[in-house]
Scaffold this active site. Sequence first.
Site, PDB file in Angstrom:
ATOM      1  N   CYS A  93       0.824  -1.213   0.000  1.00 30.28           N
ATOM      2  CA  CYS A  93       0.000   0.000   0.000  1.00 30.28           C
ATOM      3  C   CYS A  93       0.860   1.265   0.000  1.00 30.28           C
ATOM      4  CB  CYS A  93      -0.911  -0.028   1.230  1.00 30.28           C
ATOM      5  SG  CYS A  93      -1.771   1.506   1.572  1.00 30.28           S
ATOM      6  N   CYS A  96       0.094   3.765   2.831  1.00 32.39           N
ATOM      7  CA  CYS A  96       0.610   3.226   4.097  1.00 32.39           C
ATOM      8  C   CYS A  96       2.093   3.559   4.249  1.00 32.39           C
ATOM      9  CB  CYS A  96       0.430   1.712   4.145  1.00 32.39           C
ATOM     10  SG  CYS A  96      -1.282   1.155   4.069  1.00 32.39           S
TER      11      CYS A  96
END
Length: 170
Positions: A93, A96
């Site tokens: 991600c 993230c």
Amino acid sequence: MKVLLLIACIGMILLLGCVQNKHSKQLTRQQQPSEHVVNNVQGANEKRPVAGKVNSISATDFQQWVMNYKEHPQEWVFNGTKPAIIDFYATWCGPCKMTAPVVEELAKEYAGKIDFYKVDIDQEAELADVFGIQSVPTFLFVPVTGNPTMQLGAMQKDDFERIIKKVLLK
């Protein structure tokens, strides 16, 4: 006007979050040792979270340090002694990865006041399912008393600090 604002907010959440990839979850379920966790002096198998770090935790650690969702499936019973922030993330991600340094900085700034944890949703699929994590990053802000607050999507440091002051250190 309110409808447009609501649509814009939902669009931002979708843009900033990564949708959970269920196929990758099945391919990477093997357990890895937690990072930033030290052995307790009393027993080699007992682990404790490290203050000032973002501790990678497993479902077992979560049940011990945060909340035992198997014992209390219908109510929130916090096991910690300090407020906590849990970062549900995935290694694939992008948002993230962009948010991780902010969370690490906050962990240092609030060392001893707030516990910081991260949960890899691909490694801890059961835990992600229990909390209904559908996109990452998702942050769970856990006060010592009361119910936690969930925030979806990447956030700036100012956003974290606003929630910390409002929810965790009020």
